[in-house]
Design a protein around this motif. Sequence first.
Motif, short mmCIF file in Angstrom:
data_model
loop_
_atom_site.label_atom_id
_atom_site.label_comp_id
_atom_site.label_asym_id
_atom_site.label_seq_id
_atom_site.Cartn_x
_atom_site.Cartn_y
_atom_site.Cartn_z
N TYR A 79 -45.66 94.11 -13.30
CA TYR A 79 -45.97 93.46 -14.63
C TYR A 79 -46.93 93.70 -15.28
O TYR A 79 -48.16 93.95 -14.72
CB TYR A 79 -45.99 91.85 -14.22
CG TYR A 79 -44.58 91.45 -13.28
CD1 TYR A 79 -43.28 91.10 -13.81
CD2 TYR A 79 -44.68 91.65 -11.90
CE1 TYR A 79 -42.21 90.81 -13.10
CE2 TYR A 79 -43.54 91.14 -11.12
CZ TYR A 79 -42.40 90.74 -11.66
OH TYR A 79 -41.50 90.55 -10.90
N ASP A 80 -47.14 93.41 -16.51
CA ASP A 80 -48.13 93.61 -17.53
C ASP A 80 -48.97 92.62 -17.51
O ASP A 80 -50.14 92.59 -17.75
CB ASP A 80 -47.68 94.27 -18.86
CG ASP A 80 -47.09 95.45 -18.92
OD1 ASP A 80 -47.39 96.42 -18.08
OD2 ASP A 80 -45.99 95.78 -19.88
N ILE A 82 -46.82 88.01 -6.48
CA ILE A 82 -46.60 87.15 -7.38
C ILE A 82 -46.36 85.77 -6.48
O ILE A 82 -46.01 85.72 -5.53
CB ILE A 82 -45.17 87.08 -7.97
CG1 ILE A 82 -45.26 88.64 -8.89
CG2 ILE A 82 -44.81 85.90 -8.92
CD1 ILE A 82 -46.28 88.36 -10.09
N ASN A 83 -47.02 84.52 -7.07
CA ASN A 83 -46.95 83.30 -6.56
C ASN A 83 -46.63 82.31 -7.22
O ASN A 83 -47.12 82.02 -8.38
CB ASN A 83 -48.39 82.94 -5.78
CG ASN A 83 -48.49 81.93 -5.20
OD1 ASN A 83 -48.36 80.80 -5.74
ND2 ASN A 83 -48.62 82.15 -3.62
N TYR A 106 -39.76 82.08 -14.60
CA TYR A 106 -39.42 83.53 -14.04
C TYR A 106 -39.36 83.70 -12.77
O TYR A 106 -38.33 83.98 -12.19
CB TYR A 106 -40.35 84.60 -14.95
CG TYR A 106 -39.76 85.97 -14.40
CD1 TYR A 106 -38.91 86.80 -15.09
CD2 TYR A 106 -40.44 86.41 -13.40
CE1 TYR A 106 -38.58 87.89 -14.74
CE2 TYR A 106 -40.28 87.68 -12.76
CZ TYR A 106 -39.22 88.54 -13.56
OH TYR A 106 -38.81 89.78 -13.14
N ILE A 107 -40.50 83.17 -12.17
CA ILE A 107 -40.49 83.34 -10.79
C ILE A 107 -39.57 82.61 -10.01
O ILE A 107 -38.93 82.82 -9.04
CB ILE A 107 -41.97 83.06 -10.45
CG1 ILE A 107 -42.88 83.87 -10.87
CG2 ILE A 107 -42.04 83.20 -8.61
CD1 ILE A 107 -44.57 83.43 -10.85
N GLY A 141 -38.54 92.25 -3.53
CA GLY A 141 -39.03 93.08 -4.14
C GLY A 141 -39.70 93.09 -5.61
O GLY A 141 -40.98 93.88 -6.05
N LEU A 142 -39.44 91.88 -6.20
CA LEU A 142 -39.85 91.54 -7.53
C LEU A 142 -41.31 90.77 -7.58
O LEU A 142 -41.97 90.33 -8.35
CB LEU A 142 -38.99 90.51 -8.27
CG LEU A 142 -37.80 91.38 -8.84
CD1 LEU A 142 -36.66 90.31 -9.43
CD2 LEU A 142 -38.03 92.39 -9.93
#
Length: 295
Positions: free
Chosen positions: A158-159, A228-229, A166-167, A151-152
Amino acid sequence: MIKLIKLFKASNEIYIDILKALENEYIKFNFKDNIYLNTQKYFFENFKKNFFSLLMISILIESKIDKKRIIAYGKIIFCLRAIVTATDNIIDNENKGVVHILNIPEITSKNIFNTMLHQQIINLELESLKVSSSIFSKILEDIFFIAKSEGLRDLKLYDSYPTFKYIEKNIHEGIGGKLLELSLIIPILIEKNSKLNSYSKGLFEIGMALQALDDLTDIDEDSLNCKINLATAYISESKTTENYLKNTLERALQGFKIFENLSYPIDRTSALYILKKLFKIRGINKKYLNIFKTF
């Protein structure tokens, strides 16, 4: 390498028995004719398409677990894989996997039913193994962690683009490391076998590495879908694709080194051979395969 091939062939034979056992589970339902199990039973095809299923079975063999129990665990592993795949299908609006539910045309309904079917088989299998209810809770906790990590991946949360660290910590530990470890959670809780715990640590490293590899091949797709990658974050931090691949390969090798230390029939040379095959299967550009010449 010869011992490793023999081990995987033995794993393939048990894998076929697992498929037969699953087919016997499916025929207990009145809707059995609507369940299509699309599998390969030949060794080389399974090595290519179901490598991790064979790897899990080989770990159980090397841990000296009784064949009957390996088949039971194998059914659970297969069902967990089906549940994760069905969930991914809902998120990505796809219909991947080896088990297909016929005559339910709508993708979400089809995959929800697929999940319910395989959760039921897991429950029945755990009951037959006479395990405590706490094991049911542990499976759910791990699946929750994986789902939370998935889900993240939504960039809209994210801004600014998250960092590589973090990832890796908040997303990949779930969808990579924990996802691969999930297959051994039941045997670990039931067998109380210390080798399985060590194998699980190796699987975590391998899972993290291969998820990083998947991110590299999915850069364009993830960008299009606003996901996100990890590779995107790494490269944006002024680092090269070659170093990304080198670090990924080193992490996978660390995982297989843990296996080797447990007397699993693998060494650095055979691990590199397997990893190169996995790199190719995952669609890594041929020019990047030159990274193997540096190891």
